[in-house]
Design a protein around this motif. Structure first.
Motif, PDB file in Angstrom:
ATOM      1  N   ASP A  74       3.695  -1.727  -0.657  1.00 21.46           N
ATOM      2  CA  ASP A  74       4.155  -0.797  -1.690  1.00 21.46           C
ATOM      3  C   ASP A  74       3.445   0.549  -1.608  1.00 21.46           C
ATOM      4  OD1 ASP A  74       5.827  -2.783  -2.723  1.00 21.46           O
ATOM      5  OD2 ASP A  74       4.199  -3.609  -3.944  1.00 21.46           O
ATOM      6  N   GLY A  75       2.541   0.709  -0.620  1.00 22.92           N
ATOM      7  CA  GLY A  75       1.843   1.973  -0.451  1.00 22.92           C
ATOM      8  C   GLY A  75       0.431   1.932  -0.999  1.00 22.92           C
ATOM      9  N   ILE A  76      -0.291   3.052  -0.784  1.00 30.59           N
ATOM     10  CA  ILE A  76      -1.673   3.156  -1.237  1.00 30.59           C
ATOM     11  C   ILE A  76      -1.692   3.629  -2.680  1.00 30.59           C
ATOM     12  CG2 ILE A  76      -3.902   4.265  -0.862  1.00 30.59           C
ATOM     13  CD1 ILE A  76      -3.187   2.414   1.366  1.00 30.59           C
ATOM     14  N   GLY A  77      -1.990   2.733  -3.592  1.00 31.35           N
ATOM     15  CA  GLY A  77      -2.153   3.127  -4.987  1.00 31.35           C
ATOM     16  C   GLY A  77      -3.598   3.517  -5.227  1.00 31.35           C
ATOM     17  N   ASP A  78      -4.447   2.521  -5.411  1.00 33.35           N
ATOM     18  CA  ASP A  78      -5.889   2.735  -5.543  1.00 33.35           C
ATOM     19  C   ASP A  78      -6.524   2.403  -4.188  1.00 33.35           C
ATOM     20  OD1 ASP A  78      -8.555   2.789  -6.105  1.00 33.35           O
ATOM     21  OD2 ASP A  78      -8.465   1.435  -7.830  1.00 33.35           O
ATOM     22  N   TYR A  79      -6.951   3.425  -3.452  1.00 30.43           N
ATOM     23  CA  TYR A  79      -7.452   3.184  -2.096  1.00 30.43           C
ATOM     24  C   TYR A  79      -8.698   2.311  -2.082  1.00 30.43           C
ATOM     25  CZ  TYR A  79     -11.185   6.626  -2.808  1.00 30.43           C
ATOM     26  OH  TYR A  79     -12.292   7.307  -3.266  1.00 30.43           O
ATOM     27  N   THR A  80      -9.425   2.260  -3.188  1.00 28.81           N
ATOM     28  CA  THR A  80     -10.633   1.439  -3.216  1.00 28.81           C
ATOM     29  C   THR A  80     -10.303  -0.048  -3.147  1.00 28.81           C
ATOM     30  OG1 THR A  80     -10.689   1.336  -5.645  1.00 28.81           O
ATOM     31  CG2 THR A  80     -11.811   3.190  -4.600  1.00 28.81           C
ATOM     32  N   LEU A  81      -9.052  -0.401  -3.412  1.00 22.36           N
ATOM     33  CA  LEU A  81      -8.650  -1.813  -3.375  1.00 22.36           C
ATOM     34  C   LEU A  81      -7.977  -2.202  -2.069  1.00 22.36           C
ATOM     35  CD1 LEU A  81      -7.178  -2.293  -6.972  1.00 22.36           C
ATOM     36  CD2 LEU A  81      -9.447  -2.939  -6.153  1.00 22.36           C
ATOM     37  N   SER A  82      -7.783  -1.262  -1.154  1.00 25.42           N
ATOM     38  CA  SER A  82      -7.016  -1.536   0.066  1.00 25.42           C
ATOM     39  C   SER A  82      -7.604  -2.680   0.877  1.00 25.42           C
ATOM     40  CB  SER A  82      -6.937  -0.276   0.927  1.00 25.42           C
ATOM     41  OG  SER A  82      -6.245   0.745   0.248  1.00 25.42           O
ATOM     42  N   MET A  83      -8.910  -2.698   1.020  1.00 26.05           N
ATOM     43  CA  MET A  83      -9.559  -3.772   1.773  1.00 26.05           C
ATOM     44  C   MET A  83      -9.263  -5.120   1.144  1.00 26.05           C
ATOM     45  SD  MET A  83     -11.777  -4.875   4.155  1.00 26.05           S
ATOM     46  CE  MET A  83     -12.869  -3.560   4.675  1.00 26.05           C
ATOM     47  N   PHE A  84      -9.382  -5.197  -0.189  1.00 29.85           N
ATOM     48  CA  PHE A  84      -9.152  -6.462  -0.883  1.00 29.85           C
ATOM     49  C   PHE A  84      -7.677  -6.866  -0.819  1.00 29.85           C
ATOM     50  CE2 PHE A  84     -12.700  -4.293  -3.122  1.00 29.85           C
ATOM     51  CZ  PHE A  84     -13.715  -5.141  -2.723  1.00 29.85           C
ATOM     52  N   GLN A  85      -6.777  -5.906  -0.876  1.00 27.16           N
ATOM     53  CA  GLN A  85      -5.350  -6.206  -0.785  1.00 27.16           C
ATOM     54  C   GLN A  85      -4.981  -6.738   0.596  1.00 27.16           C
ATOM     55  OE1 GLN A  85      -3.878  -2.356  -1.902  1.00 27.16           O
ATOM     56  NE2 GLN A  85      -3.692  -2.893  -4.070  1.00 27.16           N
ATOM     57  N   MET A  86      -5.638  -6.238   1.627  1.00 21.64           N
ATOM     58  CA  MET A  86      -5.405  -6.757   2.972  1.00 21.64           C
ATOM     59  C   MET A  86      -5.927  -8.181   3.096  1.00 21.64           C
ATOM     60  SD  MET A  86      -7.025  -7.483   6.066  1.00 21.64           S
ATOM     61  CE  MET A  86      -8.531  -6.505   6.151  1.00 21.64           C
ATOM     62  N   LEU A  87      -7.148  -8.417   2.606  1.00 19.82           N
ATOM     63  CA  LEU A  87      -7.748  -9.749   2.708  1.00 19.82           C
ATOM     64  C   LEU A  87      -6.978 -10.782   1.893  1.00 19.82           C
ATOM     65  CD1 LEU A  87     -11.547  -8.822   2.427  1.00 19.82           C
ATOM     66  CD2 LEU A  87     -10.336  -9.557   4.482  1.00 19.82           C
TER      67      LEU A  87
END
Length: 525
Positions: free
Chosen positions: A401-414
């Motif tokens: 859905d795209g980069i919303g909060d970039y600080t969560l990107s790592m956790f969203q991938m995992l």
């Protein structure tokens, strides 16, 4: 031929301008001026956070837009200069003299270099940056078409460009200069010492004081900014994983905890503090990396290492020039911003690298500080960024859905890999420990500068600066919020402009010193 040490004859002695007060060894006037300016900045920012952000954002934008050519040209010069040093005869010069031997094992040395240099940044951006470029959430490099194979290739190449040779070359120039003039010439371990070949004893007057004060401000503002934003990322991770509210109370609690552990670490010193935490960091990071490679698309990741390296090689020249660019906004918002940020951080990281590199040859130093981290970063970015890109392409998980909060990107991938609760918790621990090591090593650097170049400042002084970093971050975050932290970050980046000239001068003085040292050693032999 004049012996090397005679070229650096000076009546200045380390600590001669120091005064002992409150259990501290204070260099006058660097300590007092730095502390006063920090106090004025913090109070002013707290009184008018929004206005302060506007002012410093304006200064940052002016620096980046008007001197983009200087930042990019200087970055290229630093890379070329460092690579040339590897192959020149001066590469055999040993830091500390021909009989000097390293204080730390190779693995511990590298762990400390990496943890201080950019370990925390790789946790922030290894997923968010390539995904953001690929989907055009952050803009696309070199006019690449988003959501295409070419866009993916350029996204990985641009990410590596920002985290590869150029930033590490910046650190290497500062670190090697300080280590050489301190260990081979007996000068204080401060930024001013690198200018002795050019200005002689003026290094110990107002000229040197100004340079050291700016170095202190750049270091503590950069660390406090990272600590504040890092607390927000860690709090977001705790909310994402455990449902713990990520509000201001959680963020302040994280800063207090990180600062408390950092204080214990600085009291224990290099061996019992930074070295231990850096080894823990690298072990956890290696385990997380192997897990992502093993549970993700293993074959695609392994073959992707070469693809990332090739993409990096293809974009390194186009992204390194400032004329004829069709992606001017991307260049200013990302590349020039990054270069200013790395240069602003270079006094801290460079001096810490110098502090732990006694006994290494110039060739070993450049290889370990420039080439090895770049290779490791290619592996890291391919594993994490490549996995994130694959999830976007296959419309898997929140990243689709795209980069919303970039600080969560790592956790969203995992989240889309097995055992995501465990790996996300490890990621949070890594973020926190990386911040502790950054705070710890930064405190040791500021201790040295504000003690006039002494390698071991008194314990109360170490505690003072470690607490100050956390206090600045906590107060600005609590009272001024994102605007205050943004003003602090903009002020740090603005410092990058004058320090670019400082680093260029360092290249000249370093080569002068190394050339004479090499000639004298050969003649003596």
């Amino acid at each position: 031929m004049t012996p090397p040490e005679q070229l650096y004859e000076t009546e200045y002695e380390v600590g001669q301008d120091n005064i002992q007060k409150f259990g501290m060894d204070i260099h006058n006037p660097v300590f007092w001026v730095s502390a006063l300016l920090i106090l004025v900045f913090v109070i002013g920012t707290l009184m008018v956070p929004d206005q302060a952000k506007v002012v410093f954002d304006g200064a940052k934008t002016w620096s980046i837009n008007n001197f983009d050519w200087l930042f990019l040209a200087a970055g290229n010069i630093f890379v070329i200069f460092c690579i040339v040093l590897i192959f020149l005869p001066v590469g055999s010069v040993r830091l500390g003299g021909q009989d000097a031997r390293p204080e730390f094992s190779l693995l511990s040395w590298f762990a400390m270099l990496f943890a201080a240099g950019m370990g925390i940044g790789l946790m922030f951006w290894s997923v968010a940056e390539p995904v953001g470029y690929y989907t055009d959430w952050f803009g696309t490099p070199l006019g690449a078409e988003p959501n295409t194979p070419d866009g993916a290739s350029k996204a990985m190449g641009a990410t590596m460009f920002h985290w590869g040779l150029h930033p590490w070359a910046i650190y290497a120039v500062v670190g090697l200069s300080l280590a050489f003039f301190a260990y081979n010439k007996g000068l204080p371990l401060t930024i001013r010492s690198a200018f002795y070949p050019l200005v002689q004893d003026k290094s110990w007057g107002w000229f040197g004081n100004v340079i050291d004060v700016v170095a202190v401000l750049a270091t503590i503002f950069g660390l406090a900014t990272s600590l504040g934003f890092g607390a927000q990322q860690a709090a977001g991770g705790l909310d994402f994983l455990f449902g713990i509210p990520s509000g201001i109370n959680t963020q302040i609690a994280i800063i207090v905890g990180v600062t408390a552990i950092a204080v214990i670490s600085v009291v224990r010193g290099l061996d019992g503090g930074v070295k231990l935490l850096s080894n823990i960091n690298m072990t956890l990071a290696a385990l997380l990396l192997l897990f992502v490679i093993g549970t993700g698309s293993t074959v695609a990741i392994i073959t992707g290492f070469w693809d990332t390296a090739v993409s990096y090689a293809e974009v390194i020249v186009p992204l390194g020039v400032w004329w004829g660019r069709e992606d001017g906004s991307f260049m200013h918002d990302w590349t020039v911003f990054y270069w200013a940020w790395w240069i602003a951080w270079s006094p801290f990281v460079g001096m810490f690298i110098a502090r732990v590199s006694y006994g290494r040859t110039v060739r070993q130093f450049i290889t370990a500080v420039l080439l090895v981290p770049t290779v490791v970063t290619i592996v890291w970015m391919t594993a994490f960024g490549g996995t994130g890109l694959e999830q976007v392409m296959t419309q898997t998980g929140a990243l689709a859905d795209g980069i919303g909060d970039y600080t969560l990107s790592m956790f969203q991938m995992l989240e889309n890999l097995p055992l995501h609760a465990i790996t996300s918790f490890i990621a949070i621990c890594l973020v926190l420990v990386f911040f502790i090591t950054s705070s710890d090593s930064g405190s040791l650097v500021i201790d040295s500068i504000t003690a006039g170049g002494k390698l071991d400042a008194p314990v109360p002084q170490r505690i003072f600066w470690a607490v100050m970093e956390g206090l600045i971050a906590a107060v600005l975050l609590f009272v001024g919020g994102a605007s205050a932290l943004g003003a602090l970050q903009a002020a740090s980046i603005t410092v990058g402009l004058p320090f670019t000239l400082v680093l260029l001068a360092m290249c000249v003085t370093l080569y002068m010193g190394l050339s004479h040292e090499r000639k004298y050693v050969m003649r003596a032999a």
